[in-house]
Scaffold this motif. Structure first.
Motif, short mmCIF file in Angstrom:
data_model
loop_
_atom_site.label_atom_id
_atom_site.label_comp_id
_atom_site.label_asym_id
_atom_site.label_seq_id
_atom_site.Cartn_x
_atom_site.Cartn_y
_atom_site.Cartn_z
N GLN A 64 0.82 -1.22 0.00
CA GLN A 64 0.00 0.00 0.00
C GLN A 64 0.86 1.27 0.00
O GLN A 64 0.56 2.24 0.69
CB GLN A 64 -0.96 0.01 1.19
N SER A 65 1.95 1.25 -0.75
CA SER A 65 2.81 2.42 -0.85
C SER A 65 2.92 2.84 -2.31
O SER A 65 2.50 2.12 -3.23
CB SER A 65 4.20 2.11 -0.30
N TYR A 66 3.49 4.02 -2.53
CA TYR A 66 3.69 4.50 -3.89
C TYR A 66 4.98 5.31 -3.98
O TYR A 66 5.47 5.85 -2.99
CB TYR A 66 2.51 5.37 -4.35
N VAL A 67 5.51 5.37 -5.18
CA VAL A 67 6.62 6.25 -5.54
C VAL A 67 6.23 6.92 -6.84
O VAL A 67 5.71 6.27 -7.75
CB VAL A 67 7.94 5.47 -5.72
N LYS A 68 6.44 8.21 -6.95
CA LYS A 68 6.11 8.90 -8.20
C LYS A 68 7.03 8.42 -9.32
O LYS A 68 8.24 8.24 -9.12
CB LYS A 68 6.27 10.41 -8.04
N LEU A 69 6.43 8.24 -10.50
CA LEU A 69 7.17 7.83 -11.68
C LEU A 69 7.17 9.00 -12.66
O LEU A 69 6.11 9.43 -13.12
CB LEU A 69 6.52 6.60 -12.31
N LEU A 70 8.36 9.53 -12.97
CA LEU A 70 8.51 10.64 -13.91
C LEU A 70 9.07 10.09 -15.21
O LEU A 70 10.09 9.39 -15.20
CB LEU A 70 9.46 11.71 -13.36
#
Length: 307
Positions: A261-267
């Motif tokens: 249930q986590s996220y990291v921004k993807l650029l």
């Protein structure tokens, strides 16, 4: 309101190509371009942005970071020493110069809210600068160590200055490491293989030999390390990850894991080549809020903000 749209897509392992063998696994930073590029992007993003005042403040800090890079000299022996997340008495000599420059940079910034006093500061900002300048050495060390380790107790108003100073020193040290460190890095991890800090965002590169390859970007030393795009970088689960954002083709999305249930921004640089890891992360705090409303927690840090 859910931000999941019909354009949201799910990435599966067999849908992502394997990174080319000649794509470097580890990229060390060039401090003389990192902060200049960040400052330019922040200035551009601030135009018409709801958080314009905040982005321009970070722009002023980034300009000061760039000036410091040209003035601070770190001996080779010091640079090649352990980049552990510990502040030593020896490093304080750099800190006095870094903090004084960065705090003073707000005084000379041409960007400030409408009500101005002194050299372009609001009364509130002027009081803050004076307070921070009066902090004793021990307070700065305690606060900086807490910020490095992600502990509670960091004064929010001081955090951007602390983060900016930390970035200058660690980025300079990382840039001077021997090239042999590339061979020592054997695979991805949830923390930076150079300094042990957390990632800030993940960045998909464009151009050979890195085209389409995703790297995690360190929030502290600005190093980048290769990470597969088919699984969560936080818990290393091989299960599907979900990209949530304004649209399927948006250049910045949240890569979300249903397991932890986590996220990291993807650029994605192939979609917008001018993206900057730090600047665009700061300019998309609204996406962080929406992802948290969806039930995901951020598995990355930006030392210039509360996230």
């Amino acid at each position: 309101m859910s931000i999941v749209s019909p354009m949201t897509r799910v990435l599966k392992a067999d849908e992502i190509g394997i990174a080319p063998h000649n794509a470097p696994r580890l990229l060390l930073p060039d401090p003389r371009t990192v902060f200049q590029q960040r400052a330019r992007r922040l200035h551009y993003l601030a135009d018409g942005h709801d958080l314009a005042a905040w982005l321009l403040f970070c722009h002023a800090l980034s300009l000061a970071q760039g000036r410091l890079v040209d003035r601070v000299q770190i001996e080779d022996g010091e640079a090649q020493a352990s980049l552990s997340l510990a502040l030593t008495e020896r490093s304080w000599g750099y800190w006095q110069a870094l903090l004084a420059e960065l705090i003073g940079a707000t005084t000379h910034s041409p960007h400030s809210p409408p009500t101005q006093v002194g050299k372009g500061l609001t009364l509130e900002a002027l009081a803050l600068v004076k307070t921070l300048q009066a902090w004793p050495k021990a307070t700065w060390q305690t606060q900086a160590q807490a910020l490095l380790l992600g502990e509670d107790g960091v004064t929010p108003e001081a955090a951007p200055f602390l983060g900016a100073a930390l970035q200058v020193e660690w980025t300079l040290r990382a840039s001077q490491l021997p090239t042999a460190i590339h061979a020592a890095y054997q695979g991805e991890s949830a923390v930076c293989p150079v300094c042990g800090s957390h990632p800030m965002v993940s960045l998909v590169h464009t151009g050979d030999p890195n085209h389409g390859v995703r790297y995690l970007v360190c929030t502290l030393c600005q190093s980048q390390w290769q990470a597969a795009r088919a699984k969560c970088t936080n818990c290393d689960s091989p299960k599907e990850v979900v990209l949530l954002g304004p649209s399927e083709k948006a250049p910045i999305q949240g890569e979300c894991c249903e397991v932890c249930q986590s996220y990291v921004k993807l650029l994605s640089l192939p979609r917008e080549v001018q993206l900057d890891p730090c600047a665009d992360d700061l300019a998309t705090l609204g996406l962080d809020v929406m992802l948290e409303q969806e039930g995901y927690g951020r598995a990355a840090r930006n030392l210039l903000s509360a996230y």
